[in-house]
Design an enzyme around this catalytic site. Structure first.
Site, mmCIF file in Angstrom:
data_model
loop_
_atom_site.group_PDB
_atom_site.id
_atom_site.type_symbol
_atom_site.label_atom_id
_atom_site.label_comp_id
_atom_site.label_asym_id
_atom_site.label_seq_id
_atom_site.Cartn_x
_atom_site.Cartn_y
_atom_site.Cartn_z
ATOM 1 N N SER A 119 9.626 -8.647 -72.448
ATOM 2 C CA SER A 119 9.129 -7.244 -73.072
ATOM 3 C C SER A 119 8.888 -8.460 -73.883
ATOM 4 O O SER A 119 7.298 -7.685 -74.919
ATOM 5 C CB SER A 119 10.030 -7.278 -74.139
ATOM 6 O OG SER A 119 11.126 -6.520 -73.208
ATOM 7 N N HIS A 127 6.509 -3.337 -67.177
ATOM 8 C CA HIS A 127 7.037 -3.557 -68.046
ATOM 9 C C HIS A 127 7.525 -1.642 -67.936
ATOM 10 O O HIS A 127 7.614 -0.996 -68.396
ATOM 11 C CB HIS A 127 6.342 -3.298 -68.798
ATOM 12 C CG HIS A 127 7.608 -4.081 -70.398
ATOM 13 N ND1 HIS A 127 7.121 -2.750 -71.566
ATOM 14 C CD2 HIS A 127 8.835 -3.933 -70.504
ATOM 15 C CE1 HIS A 127 8.407 -3.266 -72.572
ATOM 16 N NE2 HIS A 127 9.031 -4.331 -71.985
ATOM 17 N N GLU A 135 4.804 0.491 -68.232
ATOM 18 C CA GLU A 135 3.379 -0.340 -68.791
ATOM 19 C C GLU A 135 2.931 -1.382 -67.607
ATOM 20 O O GLU A 135 3.388 -2.084 -67.418
ATOM 21 C CB GLU A 135 3.143 -1.138 -70.576
ATOM 22 C CG GLU A 135 3.943 0.282 -71.182
ATOM 23 C CD GLU A 135 3.994 -1.297 -72.684
ATOM 24 O OE1 GLU A 135 3.703 0.132 -73.341
ATOM 25 O OE2 GLU A 135 4.953 -1.964 -72.100
ATOM 26 N N ASN A 175 6.555 -0.835 -78.033
ATOM 27 C CA ASN A 175 6.995 -1.724 -78.755
ATOM 28 C C ASN A 175 6.402 -1.875 -79.725
ATOM 29 O O ASN A 175 6.784 -1.969 -81.180
ATOM 30 C CB ASN A 175 8.034 -2.650 -77.782
ATOM 31 C CG ASN A 175 8.437 -2.694 -76.741
ATOM 32 O OD1 ASN A 175 9.748 -1.958 -77.109
ATOM 33 N ND2 ASN A 175 9.366 -3.644 -75.843
#
Ligand SMILES: NC(=O)c1ccc[n+]([C@@H]2O[C@H](COP(=O)([O-])OP(=O)(O)OC[C@H]3O[C@@H](n4cnc5c(N)ncnc54)[C@H](O)[C@@H]3O)[C@@H](O)[C@H]2O)c1
Length: 653
Positions: free
Chosen positions: A425, A446, A458, A496
């Site tokens: 991440s 991801h 992602e 994020n």
């Protein structure tokens, strides 16, 4: 004997055989799926006039409509035409013309039969419902339904009245309001289909029989129709409004409410319902909601075009059987891949296998399908699957040295050309790749937690990667039914990075004494699927804090946020965070009244939108459109606003 008739148009081919059965096949030129475009409808008008003549002169005993495409019958109206329509004032006339055409099909003196395989959606189902009899292939590929509501509209080619006539008001409205796609057996159960066959090859034979025996579908039973009687109907409509209200607000998604109004007005008269479609449908079509939802539809279709030709994947090896690795492995097995799952020992793999079994049990109806999926998923503590895997995904603890050691150990053992991916991440891809002889091999895939529910992956591109590795990564994501958005390796990637300032902003307001219930309600009123505080609890306060810190946000030790973590109150997973949680639900108190809830929501969402602009400005995603679809898929950001960039451009965020 009169010679058989034959005609070819751009979209249709038609011929009669020696038994005077007419075979009408749709084959949209230059496309993999059939759509009911204006042109196809106009050609059908001419063909239907032919059928009328042939039928009245005794040269036609019936018509069977089939598709010439492998993908299915008809996937719906041609959505691209909606946007090309600069002036929606032409729409009522276009709808009425299609209504008239379908009514003529229905009024033909000879039976018209639809032979359905694969997708039979929207306008395709409306055409099928105007036929006298419907035969569908009972296999895994057949999908029957009305997805219009997902585009901010409802069926407009007579599907409202005819589905109610066939399935009864409650079931038909349910299908239209949810946009759910039915398998053939379920559609048969609801009387939308009259006969099931096992193979596509059998459609011709059954179609012929249906014509020769003059078969005609029966309407919904009286007991079902009772629900459309005047007084009952009002109560049923109110109940439907309540259900719709749980999913979406009228001001955000007007289509379900407009459909319920139409049902309340005309639900016991299917012909009046069809006539009423026009006035209710036209304002929806030109609304910002429908315009934005169409844009989202095209953007998500665009993601599917990233697949490399010939890319094939059948074996996946996942390293790390924790929260993410375990669920990624289960998802891949669910989607048909053979998966080996590695962790330090069997003890750590076992819980992932148990979770996988639960997932398969929920998603598959038949025990044999669950068993087959379990057989595709193998515990592999020694990593024997590495050498045969087409894709290797690492999802071990978030520590650079551990990841580097894993990848440098893999490099010589992997098949040439296999995908080498990390689910990190926050660690820069380039740093993990430093340990490799060929750093271009490593990409990021991801996934989001919970893997089974969130569609986005992602695909992270490091500065070493070429289009080939990234193309393969996107192809793999598509192969397992996920939507890939390519993002440059940068802290927090896309999702994020944009979520964090939004969530932390709300947490700060709660720290200052504002009501968490109010803030959450405000974000939902704006159009988010869940408020920021509930989201933080769902993600896990510990995970949220570590992502926040990585992105350079500070979380002071004396803050309530930090204290909750220190007390082990990590959110949903521990039973308490900002909220107490019971049976997977946050226990919420009453939110204080607020004069402009949606305005407050807009204020809360502003940092998310600001950050999306920054991310686009930095080139982390290739375009504002990709940022929009990525943020919608990764965060659930109000799709009816078209995504953060579109909402900002429209002055709505
Ligand atoms: N949890 C999330 O919401 C989330 C979301 C997206 C990405 N990620 C990323 O996914 C990765 C895994 O996160 P998680 O939450 O699943 O962690 P986790 O702690 O639940 O699981 C990590 C697993 O890796 C195993 N492991 C550690 N060293 C290993 C080794 N050398 N060989 C094999 N297995 C080893 C551990 O035994 C553990 O089972 C991290 O890189 C994280 O940043 C997490």
């Amino acid at each position: 004997m009169i010679a058989p008739q034959a005609t070819e148009t751009k979209h249709w081919s038609f011929h009669t055989d020696l038994e005077k059965i007419g075979w009408l096949t749709i084959n949209t030129p230059g496309a993999s799926v059939n759509t009911l475009s204006r042109e196809a409808i106009m050609e059908l008008e001419t063909l239907v006039a032919r059928f009328e003549d042939l039928a009245s002169s005794g040269e036609l005993v019936g018509v069977v409509i089939l598709s010439g495409k492998d993908s299915g019958f008809i996937a719906g109206a041609d959505v691209s035409e909606f946007d090309a329509m600069s002036d929606f004032s032409v729409l009522p006339e276009a709808l009425r013309r299609t209504h008239a055409l379908f009514a003529r099909i229905e009024a033909l003196k000879v039976p018209v039969v639809a032979g359905i395989h694969g997708f039979c959606l929207g306008g395709g189902l409306e055409l099928a419902l105007a036929c006298h009899y419907r035969i569908a292939v009972n296999d895994d590929k057949t999908r029957i339904g009305f997805p219009e509501v997902n585009l901010g509209i409802f069926p407009g080619f007579g599907g409202t009245g005819r589905s109610i006539r066939q399935a009864g008001p409650v079931d038909a409205m349910q299908i239209m309001l949810t946009g759910k796609m039915l398998k053939a057996g379920a559609a048969r159960g609801l009387n939308l289909v009259d006969k099931l066959v096992r193979h596509r090859d059998m459609l011709r034979w059954e179609g012929r029989k249906a014509v020769l025996q003059k078969r005609k579908a029966s309407e919904a039973s009286w007991s079902k129709k009772l629900m459309a009687l005047p007084l009952v109907r009002e109560a049923v409509a109110n109940q439907m409004r309540k259900q719709a209200g749980k999913k979406a607000r009228k001001e955000h998604f007007p289509a379900p409410y407009a459909l319920i109004d139409l049902f309340e007005k005309h639900g016991d008269d299917w012909k009046a319902m069809i006539r009423g479609e026009v006035d209710a449908f036209v304002p929806l079509m030109g609304s910002p909601t429908a315009t934005n939802l169409r844009r989202v539809f095209f953007l998500s279709e665009g993601l599917k075009k990233q697949s490399l030709k010939g890319a094939k994947f059948s074996r996946v090896h996942v390293i790390g059987a924790g929260v993410m690795g375990g669920d990624i492995a289960a998802w891949c097995a669910y989607r048909g891949m053979s998966v080996t799952l590695q962790d330090l020992d069997m003890e750590r793999i076992k819980p992932a296998l148990d979770r996988a079994k639960k997932l398969f049990g929920k998603r598959f109806k038949k025990k044999r399908e669950v068993d087959a999926a379990m057989l595709r998923l193998t515990a592999d503590p020694k990593g024997t699957g590495v050498s045969r895997a087409d894709v290797i995904i690492e999802a071990v603890v978030e520590k650079l040295e551990v990841k580097q050691a894993i990848f440098s150990g893999l490099e010589n053992k992997m098949k040439p050309g296999a995908i080498m991916a990390t689910n990190t991440s926050s660690i820069e891809l380039e740093r993990i790749a430093e340990a490799l002889k060929d750093p271009a091999r490593l990409i990021g895939l991801h996934f989001f937690n919970p893997v089974a529910q969130l569609p986005l992956v992602e695909v992270i591109r490091s500065r070493f990667n070429t289009d080939e590795e990234i193309g393969k990564g996107a192809s793999f994501a598509l192969a397992i039914g996920k939507s890939p958005v390519v993002v440059k390796s940068a802290p927090g990637f896309l999702v994020n990075r944009v979520l964090m300032p939004y969530m932390l902003g709300a947490v700060e307001r709660v720290e200052r004494g504002e009501s968490k219930e109010l803030l959450d309600a405000a974000a939902v009123a704006f159009g988010m699927p869940m408020g920021p505080i509930e989201l933080m609890d769902t993600v896990g306060l510990d995970v949220g804090k570590s992502v926040a810190t990585e992105l350079g946000h500070s979380v002071p030790a004396e803050s309530r946020f930090a204290r909750l973590i220190a007390e082990g109150k990590l959110g949903r997973k521990s039973g308490e965070g900002f909220y107490k949680w019971e049976n997977g639900k946050a226990i919420k108190g009453e939110a204080p009244a607020h004069a402009d809830l949606a305005g407050l929501g807009r204020e809360l969402v502003k940092p998310l939108v600001d950050m999306t602009e920054v991310v686009v400005g930095e080139g982390v995603v290739a375009s504002p459109e990709l940022a929009d679809i990525g943020v919608i898929m990764g965060t659930g950001f109000a799709p009816f606003l078209g995504g953060p960039m579109k909402a900002r451009a429209d002055g709505r965020a």
